[in-house]
Design a protein around this motif. Structure first.
Motif, PDB file in Angstrom:
ATOM      1  N   UNK B  51      -6.221  35.495  58.483  1.00 49.51           N
ATOM      2  CA  UNK B  51      -4.766  35.334  58.450  1.00 49.51           C
ATOM      3  C   UNK B  51      -4.363  33.933  57.986  1.00 49.51           C
ATOM      4  N   UNK B  52      -4.991  32.912  58.596  1.00 52.49           N
ATOM      5  CA  UNK B  52      -4.642  31.543  58.206  1.00 52.49           C
ATOM      6  C   UNK B  52      -5.052  31.259  56.768  1.00 52.49           C
ATOM      7  N   UNK B  53      -6.214  31.823  56.363  1.00 55.43           N
ATOM      8  CA  UNK B  53      -6.663  31.618  54.995  1.00 55.43           C
ATOM      9  C   UNK B  53      -5.640  32.171  54.010  1.00 55.43           C
ATOM     10  N   UNK B  54      -5.149  33.382  54.267  1.00 58.75           N
ATOM     11  CA  UNK B  54      -4.153  33.980  53.386  1.00 58.75           C
ATOM     12  C   UNK B  54      -2.869  33.166  53.365  1.00 58.75           C
ATOM     13  N   UNK B  55      -2.498  32.652  54.545  1.00 58.14           N
ATOM     14  CA  UNK B  55      -1.293  31.824  54.634  1.00 58.14           C
ATOM     15  C   UNK B  55      -1.415  30.594  53.733  1.00 58.14           C
ATOM     16  N   UNK B  56      -2.582  29.935  53.834  1.00 59.09           N
ATOM     17  CA  UNK B  56      -2.814  28.737  53.013  1.00 59.09           C
ATOM     18  C   UNK B  56      -2.810  29.099  51.529  1.00 59.09           C
ATOM     19  N   UNK B  57      -3.475  30.227  51.197  1.00 52.71           N
ATOM     20  CA  UNK B  57      -3.551  30.619  49.777  1.00 52.71           C
ATOM     21  C   UNK B  57      -2.167  30.845  49.189  1.00 52.71           C
ATOM     22  N   UNK B  58      -1.277  31.506  49.940  1.00 55.83           N
ATOM     23  CA  UNK B  58       0.071  31.723  49.403  1.00 55.83           C
ATOM     24  C   UNK B  58       0.831  30.412  49.361  1.00 55.83           C
ATOM     25  N   UNK B  59       0.700  29.630  50.419  1.00 55.51           N
ATOM     26  CA  UNK B  59       1.493  28.414  50.508  1.00 55.51           C
ATOM     27  C   UNK B  59       1.177  27.439  49.368  1.00 55.51           C
ATOM     28  N   UNK B  60      -0.102  27.242  49.095  1.00 56.43           N
ATOM     29  CA  UNK B  60      -0.472  26.281  48.059  1.00 56.43           C
ATOM     30  C   UNK B  60      -0.814  26.964  46.741  1.00 56.43           C
ATOM     31  N   UNK B  61      -0.545  28.273  46.637  1.00 59.14           N
ATOM     32  CA  UNK B  61      -0.673  28.982  45.372  1.00 59.14           C
ATOM     33  C   UNK B  61      -2.095  28.887  44.833  1.00 59.14           C
ATOM     34  N   UNK B  62      -3.069  29.401  45.606  1.00 60.81           N
ATOM     35  CA  UNK B  62      -4.464  29.253  45.219  1.00 60.81           C
ATOM     36  C   UNK B  62      -5.097  30.559  44.763  1.00 60.81           C
ATOM     37  N   UNK B  63      -4.349  31.691  44.861  1.00 64.67           N
ATOM     38  CA  UNK B  63      -5.024  32.968  44.616  1.00 64.67           C
ATOM     39  C   UNK B  63      -5.039  33.362  43.151  1.00 64.67           C
ATOM     40  N   UNK B  64      -4.147  32.782  42.335  1.00 62.11           N
ATOM     41  CA  UNK B  64      -4.097  33.208  40.938  1.00 62.11           C
ATOM     42  C   UNK B  64      -5.155  32.498  40.103  1.00 62.11           C
ATOM     43  N   UNK B  65      -5.461  33.045  38.883  1.00 62.45           N
ATOM     44  CA  UNK B  65      -6.493  32.403  38.050  1.00 62.45           C
ATOM     45  C   UNK B  65      -6.126  30.959  37.726  1.00 62.45           C
ATOM     46  N   UNK B  66      -7.150  30.143  37.542  1.00 63.26           N
ATOM     47  CA  UNK B  66      -6.943  28.701  37.380  1.00 63.26           C
ATOM     48  C   UNK B  66      -6.109  28.387  36.139  1.00 63.26           C
ATOM     49  N   UNK B  67      -6.240  29.214  35.069  1.00 69.25           N
ATOM     50  CA  UNK B  67      -5.479  28.916  33.847  1.00 69.25           C
ATOM     51  C   UNK B  67      -3.981  29.085  34.112  1.00 69.25           C
ATOM     52  N   UNK B  68      -3.622  30.138  34.856  1.00 70.49           N
ATOM     53  CA  UNK B  68      -2.216  30.357  35.199  1.00 70.49           C
ATOM     54  C   UNK B  68      -1.714  29.204  36.065  1.00 70.49           C
ATOM     55  N   UNK B  69      -2.544  28.853  37.077  1.00 73.47           N
ATOM     56  CA  UNK B  69      -2.174  27.736  37.953  1.00 73.47           C
ATOM     57  C   UNK B  69      -1.953  26.459  37.159  1.00 73.47           C
ATOM     58  N   UNK B  70      -2.834  26.223  36.160  1.00 72.98           N
ATOM     59  CA  UNK B  70      -2.758  24.994  35.392  1.00 72.98           C
ATOM     60  C   UNK B  70      -1.438  24.890  34.649  1.00 72.98           C
ATOM     61  N   UNK B  71      -1.050  25.977  33.935  1.00 71.86           N
ATOM     62  CA  UNK B  71       0.168  25.874  33.135  1.00 71.86           C
ATOM     63  C   UNK B  71       1.399  25.708  34.019  1.00 71.86           C
ATOM     64  N   UNK B  72       1.391  26.387  35.177  1.00 74.13           N
ATOM     65  CA  UNK B  72       2.526  26.223  36.075  1.00 74.13           C
ATOM     66  C   UNK B  72       2.564  24.798  36.627  1.00 74.13           C
ATOM     67  N   UNK B  73       1.373  24.294  36.974  1.00 76.78           N
ATOM     68  CA  UNK B  73       1.276  22.936  37.506  1.00 76.78           C
ATOM     69  C   UNK B  73       1.769  21.924  36.476  1.00 76.78           C
ATOM     70  N   UNK B  74       1.353  22.146  35.202  1.00 78.03           N
ATOM     71  CA  UNK B  74       1.735  21.222  34.138  1.00 78.03           C
ATOM     72  C   UNK B  74       3.253  21.231  33.954  1.00 78.03           C
ATOM     73  N   UNK B  75       3.828  22.460  33.964  1.00 76.61           N
ATOM     74  CA  UNK B  75       5.285  22.579  33.818  1.00 76.61           C
ATOM     75  C   UNK B  75       6.008  21.814  34.911  1.00 76.61           C
ATOM     76  N   UNK B  76       5.497  21.938  36.133  1.00 76.58           N
ATOM     77  CA  UNK B  76       6.114  21.215  37.253  1.00 76.58           C
ATOM     78  C   UNK B  76       5.872  19.718  37.155  1.00 76.58           C
ATOM     79  N   UNK B  77       4.647  19.346  36.725  1.00 75.53           N
ATOM     80  CA  UNK B  77       4.285  17.933  36.677  1.00 75.53           C
ATOM     81  C   UNK B  77       5.169  17.183  35.691  1.00 75.53           C
ATOM     82  N   UNK B  78       5.540  17.849  34.592  1.00 78.22           N
ATOM     83  CA  UNK B  78       6.420  17.217  33.616  1.00 78.22           C
ATOM     84  C   UNK B  78       7.731  16.811  34.284  1.00 78.22           C
ATOM     85  N   UNK B  79       8.154  17.632  35.239  1.00 83.55           N
ATOM     86  CA  UNK B  79       9.398  17.306  35.959  1.00 83.55           C
ATOM     87  C   UNK B  79       9.131  16.420  37.179  1.00 83.55           C
ATOM     88  N   UNK B  80       7.926  15.889  37.266  1.00 86.57           N
ATOM     89  CA  UNK B  80       7.615  14.967  38.365  1.00 86.57           C
ATOM     90  C   UNK B  80       7.268  15.666  39.662  1.00 86.57           C
TER      91      UNK B  80
END
Lengths: 286, 315
Positions: B51-80
Motif C-alpha cells: 500500500x505504501x509503495x503504491x502511494x509513493x509511486x503515485x505521489x512521485x510519479x514513478x510507475x510510468x516509463x522513464x522516457x515519459x517521465x523524462x519529457x514531463x520532468x523536462x517540461x516542468x524543469x523549464x518552468x523551474x
C-alpha cells in the motif's frame, strides 16, 4: 641588512627557486609515502580508548583522536591514500583527454564539433558539484571518487590537446609525414603527441595540487576512502566535532594537505617557467 | 555584435539542456526500486508494504516509463519546477527560492573581498616586478591557493569563535555571522585573481604602446592607469567569471560547515539523504548560475575588447 636583502632577492630572480624548493618538497613527500611503515610510531588503525584526546606529546607527536589512534601515524599513512588518488586521477584524465583531443582535433569536422560541445557541457558543472551528484549514483569509496573527478578533469586535457593540434596540423612537417605515407594514427601518435607532450606534462603538474584539494574536499564530505583508513579529508571531518578541546585532530591533517598541494603547485610553477614561460597564468585552475 | 550575442545565448541554451538531461539520467535513474528506497529513507524499513509503495509511486510519479517521465520532468524543469522533495514533501522550487538569496549574499561578499584584495595586490606585484613585494605576494598567493578552504574555515572557527570568542560559529543570526564564511570562501579566488592580474599586467607593460605612452611624456602612474590597467582588464574578467564558478562549488562545503542556510547546505543534505528531485534542482541551479555568469563575461569581453572575433563564437 638592506644589502643582504637585495642579494637574496637577486638570487631569487636569477634561479628558478620555485622549481628547486617544489622539487625538494615533492621528493620528501614521495619518500614519506614510500617509507611510511618505518616512519610510523604506532599502527595507524590501532585504537586505544584509554589514550583518547591526548594533546601532542613525546609518544604521540601530533596527539591522539577520539578513538585513541596516533594522529602522526595516521597522517603519514594518509599520504599514501592522498598521493595515489591524486596521481591516478591526473594520469587517467590526462591520458583520456589527450587521446580524445588529439584524435578529434586532427580529424576536425562534425565529430570534432560534437566532442567539443560535450566538453563544454562537462565544463558547465563546478567540479565539486558534479562529483557529489555522481557519488549519489556510484556510492562512496576511493574508486568512485577517482571516477567522479576524472569525469570533469579529462575535459581540460582534451581542450588543450585539441587547441594545440588545430594549430599544428597544417605545419609543414605534418605535410611531410603525410607525404611519406604515414596513416592518421601514426601522424597523431608519432608526430603530434610529442609536440603537445610538454604542455600536457606542465598541465598535469599544475593540476596535482588542485586535485589533492578536490579529493580532500570530497573525502571531507565522506565520499572518499571509508573508515578506518586514515584519509586526510575524513580525519579533518572527524575532528570537526571535537574542535573545542582537541583542535589538533583537524590541524595536522589539514597542514599535510596544504603541504602536499603547495609542493606540487611550486613544482608545477617552476616546471612551467622552465619549459614554457609563455604559458604563464593562462592555464588557470578550474 | 547582436548576432554574436544571439549565437552565444543559443549555445548556452543547448549546453543547459544537455546539463539538465545529463543530471537527470545520472541522478534519477538509480538501480533498484526507487519507491522502496524513498520509503526506507523516509520512514524506515518497517513502513514498506504494498500500500505504501503504491502511494509513493503515485505521489512521485514513478510507475510510468522513464522516457515519459523524462519529457514531463523536462517540461516542468523549464518552468523551474523540479518536483517535490522526497524528504520533506515541499516543492523543490520553493526551497530553492528561499535559500538562493543567502547563497548570493555569501558569494557576493566573498567576491567583493577577493577583488578588494586582489586588484591592488596584483597591480603592485606587477609594478614591483622581481622586487621584495612581488616575491612576497607570489609566495603568499601560492600558499593561499594550496590551503583547503574547508580546513581554513574550521581553523577560523577554532581561533576566532572558540578561543577568542569574537565571531559566531555558525548560522546567520547576527550580521557578523557572514565574516568567517565569506573570508574563507574568498581565499581561493583572491589567490587566483592576484596571480592572473600580475601576469596580465606584466604582459601589458612589455608592449610597445606602453613605451610610446611613456616617451610621449606621460608620467609612469598615468601610463599604468590609463593604458596598462585598461588593457589588462579583459583577462581579469575571464578569470573572475571562472572563479565565481569556483566560489559556487566552494560555497557548497563552506555553507555546510557554517550551517549557512544557502543552496550548498541544501545540496549536501540532499546528497546525504538521496533526495533525488532536490539534488537535480540544486545541480541544475548551480550550473545554470555558472553558465549564465560565463555568458555575461563573454558578452562584456566582446564589448570591451574589439579584438574578439564574433564569428568564432568567442572561443
Amino acid at each position: 641588512m638592506k644589502n643582504n636583502l637585495n642579494k637574496v632577492i637577486d638570487f631569487l630572480n636569477r634561479k628558478n627557486v620555485m622549481l628547486f624548493v617544489g622539487g625538494a618538497c615533492c621528493t620528501i613527500l614521495i619518500l614519506v609515502t614510500i617509507l611510511a611503515p618505518i616512519l610510523e610510531l604506532h599502527d595507524p588503525t590501532e585504537m586505544n580508548l584509554s589514550a583518547s584526546f591526548m594533546a601532542p606529546c613525546a609518544n604521540y607527536p601530533f596527539g591522539t583522536d577520539n578513538l585513541g589512534r596516533c594522529i602522526y601515524s595516521r597522517v603519514i599513512e594518509g599520504s599514501r591514500i592522498s598521493l595515489t588518488t591524486a596521481s591516478i586521477v591526473v594520469i587517467l584524465s590526462a591520458a583520456i583527454g589527450t587521446v580524445v583531443g588529439l584524435i578529434f582535433g586532427y580529424s576536425g569536422g562534425i565529430t570534432d564539433a560534437v566532442v567539443m560541445r560535450i566538453v563544454d557541457i562537462f565544463l558547465a558543472f563546478p567540479t565539486i558539484v558534479f562529483a557529489l551528484a555522481v557519488s549519489t549514483v556510484l556510492g562512496t569509496g576511493q574508486k568512485n571518487l577517482i571516477i567522479a573527478i576524472c569525469c570533469i578533469q579529462w575535459t581540460r586535457y582534451a581542450r588543450m590537446a585539441r587547441g594545440e593540434v588545430v594549430l599544428l596540423k597544417n605545419a609543414e612537417y605534418i605535410e611531410a609525414a603525410k607525404a611519406m605515407g604515414n596513416n592518421k594514427f601514426q601522424i597523431i601518435f608519432k608526430y603530434l603527441l610529442p609536440n603537445v607532450a610538454s604542455k600536457i606534462l606542465i598541465l598535469m603538474s599544475l593540476d596535482i595540487g588542485s586535485i589533492i584539494l578536490y579529493c580532500a574536499s570530497l573525502s571531507f564530505l565522506g565520499l572518499g576512502a571509508q573508515p578506518p583508513s586514515p584519509d586526510w579529508g575524513a580525519m579533518i571531518s572527524d575532528g570537526k566535532d571535537y574542535l573545542r578541546f582537541s583542535p589538533w585532530m583537524s590541524l595536522f591533517p589539514g597542514l599535510s594537505i596544504a603541504f602536499s598541494a603547495l609542493s606540487f603547485n611550486m613544482l608545477g610553477d617552476g616546471l612551467r617557467d622552465l619549459i614554457d614561460p609563455r604559458m604563464r597564468e593562462s592555464v588557470n585552475p578550474e | 555584435m547582436g548576432k554574436y550575442i544571439i549565437r552565444r545565448v543559443l549555445a548556452i541554451l543547448l549546453v543547459l539542456w544537455a546539463v539538465a538531461t545529463l543530471t537527470y539520467f545520472t541522478v534519477h535513474v538509480t538501480p533498484g526500486d526507487t519507491a522502496m528506497a524513498i520509503l526506507i529513507e523516509r520512514d524506515g524499513p518497517e513502513a514498506v508494504n504494498e500500500e505504501t509503495l503504491n502511494f509513493i509511486r503515485t505521489k512521485f510519479d514513478l510507475s510510468r516509463p522513464i522516457s515519459v517521465q523524462y519529457f514531463e520532468w523536462l517540461g516542468n524543469a523549464v518552468r523551474g519546477n523540479f518536483g517535490i522533495s522526497y524528504r520533506n514533501n515541499m516543492p523543490v522550487k520553493d526551497m530553492l527560492s528561499i535559500r538562493l538569496p543567502n547563497t548570493l549574499k555569501l558569494g557576493g561578499t566573498a567576491c567583493l573581498i577577493s577583488l578588494l584584495i586582489a586588484l591592488p595586490l596584483g597591480v603592485m606585484s606587477a609594478l614591483k616586478h622581481n622586487k621584495l613585494l612581488d616575491h612576497l605576494s607570489r609566495i603568499l598567493t601560492l600558499a593561499l591557493s594550496s590551503f583547503p578552504g574547508f580546513w581554513l574555515a574550521i581553523m577560523g572557527i577554532v581561533l576566532f569563535s572558540i578561543k577568542l570568542n569574537w565571531l559566531p560559529t555558525s548560522g546567520m543570526n547576527t550580521p557578523s555571522s557572514i565574516i568567517l564564511p565569506a573570508l574563507t570562501l574568498s581565499v581561493g579566488m583572491t589567490a587566483a585573481t592576484t596571480r592572473m592580474l600580475r601576469s596580465s599586467m606584466l604582459d601589458v607593460m612589455n608592449q610597445d604602446y606602453m613605451i610610446v605612452a611613456r616617451s610621449k611624456g606621460l608620467s609612469k602612474s598615468r601610463t599604468i592607469v590609463s593604458h596598462g590597467f585598461r588593457n589588462a582588464i579583459p583577462p581579469i574578467i575571464t578569470i573572475v567569471g571562472l572563479q565565481i564558478g569556483h566560489i559556487l562549488g566552494g560555497a557548497v562545503i563552506i555553507e555546510n560547515i557554517f550551517a549557512w542556510p544557502g543552496i550548498g547546505d541544501l545540496f549536501i543534505n540532499a546528497v546525504n539523504s538521496k533526495d533525488t528531485p532536490m539534488i537535480e534542482g540544486c545541480v541544475i541551479l548551480i550550473s545554470f548560475g555558472y553558465a549564465f555568469i560565463n555568458l555575461v563575461v563573454d558578452i562584456i569581453y566582446a564589448c570591451i575588447d574589439p579584438r574578439v572575433k564574433y564569428t568564432n563564437g568567442g572561443n
